[in-house]
Write a protein that holds these residues in place. Structure first.
Motif, PDB file in Angstrom:
ATOM      1  N   SER A 174      46.234  38.582  28.563  1.00  0.00           N
ATOM      2  CA  SER A 174      45.049  37.829  30.495  1.00  0.00           C
ATOM      3  C   SER A 174      45.576  39.543  31.327  1.00  0.00           C
ATOM      4  O   SER A 174      44.944  40.261  31.405  1.00  0.00           O
ATOM      5  N   LEU A 175      46.950  39.310  31.565  1.00  0.00           N
ATOM      6  CA  LEU A 175      47.732  40.819  31.591  1.00  0.00           C
ATOM      7  C   LEU A 175      46.284  42.079  32.003  1.00  0.00           C
ATOM      8  O   LEU A 175      46.424  42.959  32.909  1.00  0.00           O
ATOM      9  N   PHE A 176      46.558  42.342  30.415  1.00  0.00           N
ATOM     10  CA  PHE A 176      46.708  43.798  30.309  1.00  0.00           C
ATOM     11  C   PHE A 176      44.866  43.953  30.673  1.00  0.00           C
ATOM     12  O   PHE A 176      44.137  44.997  30.684  1.00  0.00           O
ATOM     13  N   LEU A 177      43.922  42.795  30.372  1.00  0.00           N
ATOM     14  CA  LEU A 177      42.831  42.684  30.075  1.00  0.00           C
ATOM     15  C   LEU A 177      42.107  42.153  31.271  1.00  0.00           C
ATOM     16  O   LEU A 177      40.980  43.175  31.634  1.00  0.00           O
ATOM     17  N   GLY A 178      41.973  41.643  32.337  1.00  0.00           N
ATOM     18  CA  GLY A 178      42.472  41.674  33.494  1.00  0.00           C
ATOM     19  C   GLY A 178      41.260  40.215  33.692  1.00  0.00           C
ATOM     20  O   GLY A 178      40.195  40.045  34.456  1.00  0.00           O
ATOM     21  N   ALA A 179      41.378  39.367  32.483  1.00  0.00           N
ATOM     22  CA  ALA A 179      40.504  38.053  32.224  1.00  0.00           C
ATOM     23  C   ALA A 179      41.275  37.042  31.435  1.00  0.00           C
ATOM     24  O   ALA A 179      42.628  37.857  30.890  1.00  0.00           O
ATOM     25  N   TYR A 180      41.333  35.942  31.349  1.00  0.00           N
ATOM     26  CA  TYR A 180      41.902  34.991  30.753  1.00  0.00           C
ATOM     27  C   TYR A 180      41.375  36.174  28.831  1.00  0.00           C
ATOM     28  O   TYR A 180      40.115  35.143  28.222  1.00  0.00           O
ATOM     29  N   ALA A 181      42.427  36.452  28.183  1.00  0.00           N
ATOM     30  CA  ALA A 181      42.223  36.645  27.148  1.00  0.00           C
ATOM     31  C   ALA A 181      43.118  35.029  25.841  1.00  0.00           C
ATOM     32  O   ALA A 181      43.344  33.986  26.265  1.00  0.00           O
ATOM     33  N   PRO A 182      41.752  35.080  24.592  1.00  0.00           N
ATOM     34  CA  PRO A 182      41.137  34.479  24.673  1.00  0.00           C
ATOM     35  C   PRO A 182      43.381  34.068  23.360  1.00  0.00           C
ATOM     36  O   PRO A 182      43.751  34.587  22.949  1.00  0.00           O
ATOM     37  N   ILE A 232      41.295  36.411  41.132  1.00  0.00           N
ATOM     38  CA  ILE A 232      42.282  37.129  41.681  1.00  0.00           C
ATOM     39  C   ILE A 232      42.750  37.884  40.303  1.00  0.00           C
ATOM     40  O   ILE A 232      42.740  38.900  40.175  1.00  0.00           O
ATOM     41  N   LEU A 233      43.233  37.471  39.115  1.00  0.00           N
ATOM     42  CA  LEU A 233      43.535  38.398  38.145  1.00  0.00           C
ATOM     43  C   LEU A 233      42.095  39.691  37.931  1.00  0.00           C
ATOM     44  O   LEU A 233      42.557  40.574  37.782  1.00  0.00           O
ATOM     45  N   LYS A 234      41.265  39.402  38.295  1.00  0.00           N
ATOM     46  CA  LYS A 234      40.017  40.054  37.916  1.00  0.00           C
ATOM     47  C   LYS A 234      40.148  41.384  38.724  1.00  0.00           C
ATOM     48  O   LYS A 234      39.618  41.789  38.523  1.00  0.00           O
ATOM     49  N   ASN A 235      39.930  40.691  40.043  1.00  0.00           N
ATOM     50  CA  ASN A 235      39.832  41.835  41.628  1.00  0.00           C
ATOM     51  C   ASN A 235      41.271  42.086  41.733  1.00  0.00           C
ATOM     52  O   ASN A 235      41.374  42.256  43.383  1.00  0.00           O
ATOM     53  N   ALA A 236      42.273  42.017  40.820  1.00  0.00           N
ATOM     54  CA  ALA A 236      43.969  43.382  40.600  1.00  0.00           C
ATOM     55  C   ALA A 236      43.762  44.422  42.194  1.00  0.00           C
ATOM     56  O   ALA A 236      43.125  45.318  41.400  1.00  0.00           O
ATOM     57  N   SER A 237      44.243  44.010  43.408  1.00  0.00           N
ATOM     58  CA  SER A 237      44.636  45.407  44.174  1.00  0.00           C
ATOM     59  C   SER A 237      45.226  46.715  43.027  1.00  0.00           C
ATOM     60  O   SER A 237      46.185  46.385  43.113  1.00  0.00           O
ATOM     61  N   SER A 238      45.404  47.778  42.848  1.00  0.00           N
ATOM     62  CA  SER A 238      46.024  48.655  42.263  1.00  0.00           C
ATOM     63  C   SER A 238      46.555  49.177  43.252  1.00  0.00           C
ATOM     64  O   SER A 238      47.559  49.836  43.142  1.00  0.00           O
ATOM     65  N   GLU A 239      46.764  48.298  44.624  1.00  0.00           N
ATOM     66  CA  GLU A 239      47.868  49.600  45.238  1.00  0.00           C
ATOM     67  C   GLU A 239      49.440  48.023  45.514  1.00  0.00           C
ATOM     68  O   GLU A 239      49.882  48.641  45.962  1.00  0.00           O
ATOM     69  N   LEU A 240      48.828  46.223  45.376  1.00  0.00           N
ATOM     70  CA  LEU A 240      49.840  45.964  44.793  1.00  0.00           C
ATOM     71  C   LEU A 240      50.388  45.558  43.583  1.00  0.00           C
ATOM     72  O   LEU A 240      49.658  46.221  42.191  1.00  0.00           O
TER      73      LEU A 240
END
Length: 342
Positions: A106-114, A15-23
């Motif tokens: 993680s929010l900026f990376l679009g993936a789980y950040a270490p 879900i984080l990886k595929n977040a829609s830029s429309e929302l």
């Protein structure tokens, strides 16, 4: 800030990886968390978990030798242990556990950040010398925890490019890189550009002292964290609960509530206070664990009555800063003598 934790539900990575830029991002992620109210640094409800962790690894000092700190209620390992013991089904639904810092990354990376070494060393889980999770600490807290935490990384690691979500929605450059995030205390050491031998003190409701050290000596009081600037060095942190509130109380009692009068009284007395010394703890102190007002005269005799007002003020200030130096030296801080020509 340090010690807050976030619990990602299984399937959230996609879900984080595929977040829609429309929302807006919070709409996309609203169902991604297995724990709705995440524990933060103010949560002190894990005393039993702290006791169990120390017992599991051979005692408080041994835990400090491994992780840099004895067990603390706000530290993430103990928070995780409580969640697992009280809500094992919630824990099993959790795919990844982030700190507040790695969650934001993680929010900026679009993936789980270490998790970075510095913030990770405030969890009672990381071996601060080897920079890996401690197997004995993980096992004492919850099963399968290493997988949920991921591998820790140096605080200056480049994690990857910014998520396409920010490029499309906010116009970020595709060349923008995300560096590992860290906690507020390590970030303060980095932001103030401290170097070995430097020391910084934050004078707040609680006073916080942090410093750069090379050879740590973990103790039952204070914390040793991995240095965010140099992965081979360390930072020590000490917290003193009787900080500004204690100074304000003496200001009110001895200087009519005026900082100007307080300052005048302080400068009217000599350094060393003619041998008069005081330790002032209105509430139970963290470092050391003590309470009450303790005054001593130049003959090292305990004095029950108040000092004269100007002596009281200097005794407070000198006592507070002497205590900070003493406990910093116990953690490995070396005070160098000043050059007489300087």
């Amino acid at each position: 800030q340090q010690h807050g934790s976030v619990y990602w539900k299984k399937g959230s990575a996609e879900i984080l990886k595929n977040a829609s830029s429309e929302l807006p991002l919070h709409h996309t992620l609203k169902d991604c968390f297995s724990v709705g109210n995440s524990p933060i640094w103010m949560d002190s409800s894990t005393a039993s978990q702290c006791s169990s962790l120390e017992k599991a690894v051979g005692g408080a000092q041994h835990l400090a030798n491994i992780t840099g700190s004895r067990a603390y209620e706000r530290f993430t390992g103990n928070q995780i242990a409580k969640i697992y013991s009280q809500n094992p089904e919630v824990y099993m639904q959790t795919e990844r556990i982030s700190l507040v810092s790695s969650f934001a990354a993680s929010l900026f990376l679009g993936a789980y950040a270490p998790i970075d070494y510095s913030d990770g060393s405030g969890m009672n889980l990381l071996e601060i010398c080897e920079k890996v999770w401690s197997g004995s600490c993980l096992d004492a807290c919850a099963p399968g925890l290493a997988e949920k935490l991921g591998c820790p990384v140096p605080s200056h690691s480049v994690l990857g490019p910014i998520s396409s979500y920010y490029i499309k929605r906010y116009g970020f450059s595709p060349d923008c890189k995300i560096v590992a995030f860290t906690g507020d205390n390590p970030a303060s050491l980095a932001g103030m550009r401290l170097q070995e031998g430097d020391i910084a003190i934050s004078l707040g409701t609680s006073d916080t002292l942090f410093l750069w050290i090379q050879e740590p000596t973990p103790a039952l009081e204070g914390h040793i964290l991995c240095n965010p600037v140099d992965s081979q060095a360390y930072m020590a942190l000490l917290c003193f609960k009787n900080g500004s509130l204690m100074r304000e109380r003496i200001r009110d009692d001895c200087a009519s509530g005026s900082w100007d009068e307080f300052s005048k009284a302080l400068t009217s007395t000599v350094a060393g206070n003619n041998g008069n010394l005081g330790f002032y703890f209105d509430v139970m102190e963290i470092t050391p664990e003590a309470v009450g007002i303790h005054r001593f005269n130049r003959d090292n005799q305990k004095v029950v009555s108040d000092f004269p007002k100007e002596v009281e003020i200097r005794a407070l200030i000198e006592g507070q800063f002497m205590a900070k130096r003493i406990h910093a030296e116990k953690l490995g801080y070396k005070v160098s003598k000043c050059d007489e020509k300087a």
